[in-house]
Design a protein around this motif. Structure first.
Motif, short mmCIF file in Angstrom:
data_model
loop_
_atom_site.label_atom_id
_atom_site.label_comp_id
_atom_site.label_asym_id
_atom_site.label_seq_id
_atom_site.Cartn_x
_atom_site.Cartn_y
_atom_site.Cartn_z
N ARG A 98 0.97 -1.33 0.14
CA ARG A 98 -0.19 0.14 0.38
C ARG A 98 0.73 1.92 0.03
O ARG A 98 0.75 1.87 -0.62
N LEU A 99 1.78 0.83 1.22
CA LEU A 99 2.43 1.98 0.58
C LEU A 99 3.77 2.55 -0.53
O LEU A 99 3.66 4.32 -0.92
N ALA A 100 3.95 1.87 -0.92
CA ALA A 100 4.59 2.26 -2.42
C ALA A 100 4.13 2.48 -3.89
O ALA A 100 3.76 3.55 -4.76
N HIS A 101 2.20 1.61 -3.24
CA HIS A 101 0.93 2.02 -4.72
C HIS A 101 0.51 2.80 -4.36
O HIS A 101 -0.56 3.24 -5.23
N PHE A 102 0.36 3.05 -3.59
CA PHE A 102 -0.76 3.85 -3.57
C PHE A 102 -1.19 4.97 -2.56
O PHE A 102 -0.05 4.87 -1.46
N GLY A 103 -1.57 6.09 -2.81
CA GLY A 103 -2.19 6.99 -1.98
C GLY A 103 -3.64 7.53 -1.25
O GLY A 103 -4.41 7.56 -1.45
N PHE A 104 -3.49 7.97 -0.22
CA PHE A 104 -4.54 8.17 0.57
C PHE A 104 -4.83 10.03 0.97
O PHE A 104 -4.51 10.69 1.43
N VAL A 105 -6.01 10.50 0.82
CA VAL A 105 -7.42 12.05 1.06
C VAL A 105 -8.02 11.53 2.09
O VAL A 105 -8.89 11.06 0.91
N PHE A 106 -7.85 11.99 3.07
CA PHE A 106 -9.11 11.64 3.84
C PHE A 106 -9.79 12.97 4.28
O PHE A 106 -9.66 14.33 3.80
N LEU A 123 6.36 11.77 5.99
CA LEU A 123 6.25 10.94 6.68
C LEU A 123 6.24 9.12 5.52
O LEU A 123 7.16 7.62 5.95
N PRO A 124 5.46 8.74 4.31
CA PRO A 124 5.53 8.16 3.76
C PRO A 124 6.93 7.34 3.74
O PRO A 124 7.45 6.56 3.36
N LEU A 125 7.52 8.17 3.03
CA LEU A 125 9.05 8.31 2.65
C LEU A 125 10.39 7.25 3.45
O LEU A 125 10.59 6.89 2.79
N THR A 126 9.75 8.28 4.52
CA THR A 126 10.46 7.84 6.18
C THR A 126 10.52 6.36 6.41
O THR A 126 11.08 5.43 6.21
N LEU A 127 9.53 5.87 6.12
CA LEU A 127 8.31 5.05 6.57
C LEU A 127 8.75 3.98 5.20
O LEU A 127 9.77 2.92 5.45
N ALA A 128 9.24 4.08 3.70
CA ALA A 128 9.97 3.19 2.68
C ALA A 128 11.34 3.65 3.03
O ALA A 128 11.75 2.71 2.05
N GLN A 137 14.08 17.11 -0.14
CA GLN A 137 14.07 17.28 -1.86
C GLN A 137 12.51 17.43 -2.49
O GLN A 137 11.78 18.47 -2.84
N ILE A 138 11.78 16.31 -2.33
CA ILE A 138 10.54 15.50 -2.63
C ILE A 138 9.67 16.57 -1.77
O ILE A 138 8.57 16.99 -2.80
N ALA A 139 9.74 16.71 -0.86
CA ALA A 139 8.49 17.54 0.12
C ALA A 139 8.50 18.73 -0.23
O ALA A 139 7.45 19.29 -0.19
N THR A 140 9.53 19.52 -0.44
CA THR A 140 9.83 20.60 -0.58
C THR A 140 8.82 20.42 -1.78
O THR A 140 7.84 22.44 -2.24
N ASP A 141 9.56 20.11 -2.62
CA ASP A 141 9.48 20.83 -4.55
C ASP A 141 7.21 19.70 -4.62
O ASP A 141 6.10 20.95 -5.19
N LEU A 142 7.14 19.31 -3.01
CA LEU A 142 5.51 19.21 -3.27
C LEU A 142 4.24 19.95 -2.44
O LEU A 142 3.91 20.51 -3.68
N LEU A 143 5.14 20.42 -0.99
CA LEU A 143 4.51 22.12 -0.85
C LEU A 143 4.38 22.85 -1.33
O LEU A 143 3.25 23.88 -2.13
N LYS A 144 6.12 23.31 -2.99
CA LYS A 144 5.94 24.18 -3.38
C LYS A 144 4.09 23.75 -4.25
O LYS A 144 3.69 25.25 -4.86
N ALA A 172 0.03 12.53 -0.53
CA ALA A 172 -0.59 11.86 -0.75
C ALA A 172 0.65 11.00 -1.88
O ALA A 172 0.96 10.19 -2.83
N LEU A 173 0.54 12.15 -2.52
CA LEU A 173 1.65 11.92 -3.92
C LEU A 173 3.07 11.20 -3.71
O LEU A 173 3.55 11.09 -4.64
N ALA A 174 3.67 11.79 -2.37
CA ALA A 174 4.80 11.98 -2.19
C ALA A 174 6.07 10.51 -3.06
O ALA A 174 7.20 10.83 -3.43
N THR A 175 5.03 9.13 -2.96
CA THR A 175 5.64 8.03 -3.41
C THR A 175 5.46 7.60 -4.23
O THR A 175 5.25 6.42 -5.35
N ASN A 176 4.87 8.95 -4.98
CA ASN A 176 4.22 8.99 -6.60
C ASN A 176 3.67 7.64 -6.83
O ASN A 176 4.29 6.88 -7.52
#
Ligand SMILES: Nc1ncnc2c1ncn2[C@@H]1O[C@H](COP(=O)(O)OP(=O)(O)O)[C@@H](O)[C@H]1O
Ligand SMILES: [Mg+2]
Length: 239
Positions: A98-106, A123-128, A137-144, A172-176
């Motif tokens: 799930r972590l690798a393939h799915f993203g969730f927004v509630f 967080l999902p990247l840390t877990l991965a 880098q990923i978090a900064t790009d996405l928050l931008k 949700a998009l962090a893990t692409n």
């Protein structure tokens, strides 16, 4: 002779079925009796397409999403992601899958209150197991991308509902992920803020054409942005 190797994901064309429910039913115990929340539902979701699942309250939308996302197991039938039967995976494997393939927004954002916006997205990247510099880098790009680059160090309680949902989308998009699930993502927001959230969920998706988006809503205005609308009523698909 040089030959390029084809990565498995590159064979997914925009019309491939990425996620599929095959005859799934869900029966919950309810006191002395049972509730049939879903009844023999079969539906496929294609790469690069946004599907809206629409139906009245209690019709089984969240149950369907929870089964499609592997949060719960169907009472009968199967859910397949890229041909992999989620039911056949042990819980630990399913969690990393799930972590690798799915993203969730509630609806309620579900951010971790003791983490900053940046840390929530990481967080999902840390877990991965993604290294710190790459995570940052990923978090900064996405928050931008969700226009929150000025709010990276803020905590959830320092952010408005719309801002929290934007952090949740970035997370949700962090893990692409190959599939993005959203359960009533605009349900707690005023209509203007909701529209902004919707644009984020739908427009970036069109860019990365392989992502499958499954959006639950009871708002027809929201649904009209999807490529396809699936109607659910009393646990069965209509039409
Ligand atoms: N954990 C549960 N235990 C018992 N009944 C449930 C549970 N979750 C949902 N239900 C019932 O299943 C039906 C569908 O619920 P749900 O999928 O949450 O609908 P929706 O998301 O469309 O509002 C409802 O009748 C609800 O009361
Ligand atoms: Mg629901």
């Amino acid at each position: 002779m040089t030959q390029t190797t084809t990565a498995p994901t590159s064979i997914i064309t925009p019309t491939s079925t990425v996620l599929e429910a095959r005859g799934i039913s869900k029966i919950y115990p309810s006191g002395e009796s049972t509730v049939v929340a879903l009844r023999d539902v079969s539906v496929g979701f294609e790469a690069g397409r946004i599907t809206a699942i629409v139906g009245p309250s209690g019709s089984g939308k969240s149950t369907l999403l929870n089964l499609l996302a592997g949060f719960d197991i169907p009472s009968s039938g199967a859910v397949l992601h890229l041909g992999n039967d989620l039911k056949s995976m042990p819980e630990t494997k399913l969690a990393s899958y799930r972590l690798a393939h799915f993203g969730f927004v509630f609806q309620n954002y579900n951010l971790v209150s003791i983490l900053s916006a940046q840390e929530n997205v990481e967080l999902p990247l840390t877990l991965a197991g993604v290294p710190r510099a790459k995570r940052s880098q990923i978090a900064t790009d996405l928050l931008k991308r969700v226009s929150l680059d000025k709010r990276m160090t803020h905590y959830p309680n320092q952010l408005s509902g719309g801002e929290q949902q934007r952090v949740a989308i970035a997370r949700a998009l962090a893990t692409n992920p190959s599939v993005l699930f959203a359960d009533e993502p605009t349900g707690n927001l005023d209509s203007k803020t909701g529209r902004g959230i919707l644009e984020l969920l739908t427009e970036p998706m069109a860019e990365s054409s392989n992502r499958t988006v499954i959006l639950i809503t009871h708002d027809m205005d929201v649904a009209s942005r999807a490529h396809r609308i699936v109607n659910i009523r009393d646990g069965s698909l209509e039409g």
